[in-house]
Scaffold this active site. Sequence first.
Site, mmCIF file in Angstrom:
data_model
loop_
_atom_site.group_PDB
_atom_site.id
_atom_site.type_symbol
_atom_site.label_atom_id
_atom_site.label_comp_id
_atom_site.label_asym_id
_atom_site.label_seq_id
_atom_site.Cartn_x
_atom_site.Cartn_y
_atom_site.Cartn_z
ATOM 1 N N ARG A 1 0.826 -1.214 0.000
ATOM 2 C CA ARG A 1 0.000 0.000 0.000
ATOM 3 C C ARG A 1 0.864 1.269 0.000
ATOM 4 N NH1 ARG A 1 -4.906 -1.445 4.203
ATOM 5 N NH2 ARG A 1 -6.228 -2.429 2.654
ATOM 6 N N LYS B 1 -16.092 -16.421 8.003
ATOM 7 C CA LYS B 1 -17.542 -16.420 8.236
ATOM 8 C C LYS B 1 -18.329 -15.906 7.051
ATOM 9 C CE LYS B 1 -17.123 -15.568 13.147
ATOM 10 N NZ LYS B 1 -17.374 -14.629 14.226
ATOM 11 N N GLY C 1 -6.617 -8.456 2.244
ATOM 12 C CA GLY C 1 -5.267 -8.589 2.796
ATOM 13 C C GLY C 1 -4.784 -10.026 2.784
ATOM 14 N N GLY D 1 -12.353 -5.233 1.381
ATOM 15 C CA GLY D 1 -13.774 -4.873 1.434
ATOM 16 C C GLY D 1 -14.143 -3.882 0.348
HETATM 17 P P1 AMP Z 1 -12.110 -13.137 6.806
HETATM 18 O O1 AMP Z 1 -11.545 -12.015 7.624
HETATM 19 O O2 AMP Z 1 -13.557 -13.417 7.033
HETATM 20 O O3 AMP Z 1 -11.722 -13.037 5.337
HETATM 21 O O4 AMP Z 1 -11.398 -14.459 7.350
HETATM 22 C C1 AMP Z 1 -10.014 -14.688 7.277
HETATM 23 C C2 AMP Z 1 -9.688 -15.750 8.278
HETATM 24 O O5 AMP Z 1 -10.422 -16.920 7.993
HETATM 25 C C3 AMP Z 1 -8.235 -16.168 8.273
HETATM 26 O O6 AMP Z 1 -7.618 -15.693 9.450
HETATM 27 C C4 AMP Z 1 -8.298 -17.706 8.278
HETATM 28 O O7 AMP Z 1 -7.459 -18.295 9.237
HETATM 29 C C5 AMP Z 1 -9.749 -17.974 8.615
HETATM 30 N N1 AMP Z 1 -10.213 -19.284 8.103
HETATM 31 C C6 AMP Z 1 -10.168 -19.722 6.838
HETATM 32 N N2 AMP Z 1 -10.623 -20.978 6.749
HETATM 33 C C7 AMP Z 1 -10.979 -21.361 7.987
HETATM 34 C C8 AMP Z 1 -11.510 -22.568 8.561
HETATM 35 N N3 AMP Z 1 -11.753 -23.614 7.789
HETATM 36 N N4 AMP Z 1 -11.770 -22.582 9.891
HETATM 37 C C9 AMP Z 1 -11.512 -21.503 10.645
HETATM 38 N N5 AMP Z 1 -11.000 -20.348 10.182
HETATM 39 C C10 AMP Z 1 -10.731 -20.265 8.871
#
Ligand code: AMP
Length: 438
Positions: free
Chosen positions: A77, A239, A395, A418
Amino acid sequence: MNGASPAALSTCSRRSPDFGHRAAAHVAAAVLSVPIHETTMHTLTIDDVLLKGKKVLVRVDFNVPMTPDMKVADDKRIIESLPTIRRILSQGASVILMSHLGRPKGRPNPEFSLKPVADYLATLMNHPVQFAKDCIGPEVHEMVRALKPGDILMLENLRYHPEEEANDENFAKELGSLGDVYVNDAFGTAHRAHASTEGITHFLRPAVAGYLMKKEIDYLTSAVSNPARPYLAILGGAKISGKIDVIHNLLPKIDALVIGGGMAFTFLRAQGLEIGDSIVEEEKLELAKDLLDQMRELHKRFILPVDCVIADRMENDAQRKVVPVSKIPSGWRGLDIGPETVKVINMEVRRAKTIVWNGPMGVFEMPNFANGTLEVARLLAEATKAGAKTIVGGGDSAAAVAKAGFETQISHVSTGGGASLEFLEGRTLPGLAALAIE
Ligand code: AMP
């Protein structure tokens, strides 16, 4: 989203009356035209305004990953903002940089200080960068007053003040009083209506886009306003709650959707599978079912993992094995996509002509569960070579692409996660709308 609509902006913004004429003379040169919901917004860039002798207040997004000992861990960035900073300096102006870093929760906290970033920038540019211990107040005003053409001043973390994220009018006015011209080069924060991205434009104009912002918008607009098809989206991350709107809004635009990462388990559960101790959002199961129905009705291709790497603990050295998603024993959790899923994604990627990827396929921070994410990075690099347009945002996915060494083999690695997703959805980014001219 809490962004003000362009209509609301035009009724309350204070634009200097002569600016429109001055701007009109330059508009043909570099105006940024953004098609949003059937209308087109016009925005000026730093090439359209006279900068000589001015104090130019630039909102950058230097919210960069830091190491535990406070060193810049990824400078993408910062590097991407250098052309804007250099251009302003070359015009005989001084630059005042403002940004946020992390989540200091509205209080000064040395762990989130931008001082190490200012020092890093000074080294990168081989040019002194002064640093103000706050972003508002008499000391800052004094430092700004003393600036000479060619000087760079960086302000302390905007989010030391809760008023920044609250888009507080007085705070925005205070910030606005620091410069003669406002430049927004913080694409990564453009989807937030904060004091330094939206509120400020009611008090300081001209308000124009920097080169990073222009590059992002130009690329994303050209890639997806009339995308080469098939158009594939690959979404991952922990999530679905954070990405429901994205999925919903992208559905009509895309031809196929791959869901990986933790959020896939909520969809698998919604289909009635036992998923052991994998991450699941029980309260989103109904919504996941609705989205599945919607995909079916729209005749879109929807790909969920067919196998996964499971572990008995959330640790890198946990026991692990690969199983079909229908065979996850209780006490075990899925932490990465499996090799069969990578093959299925490979088929989708090879078929697609436009590919957007956001979010890791597993817990990629742990090397034993990073394979799926790194494989997707590799597949996108191959697709780019074969002629597809590939866009990586976020990121985590951008970090995975860099870690796998494919950064230069992707059509566009966005500095915004985002923000790039909201733009691709066709939503108005408040930080960008605030720069619009009638
Ligand atoms: P987000 O901020 O929603 O894009 O989520 C990113 C995070 O999702 C990362 O820190 C990953 O470690 C986590 N992640 C990805 N796959 C899984 C999984 N199967 N179980 C738990 N956490 C996960």
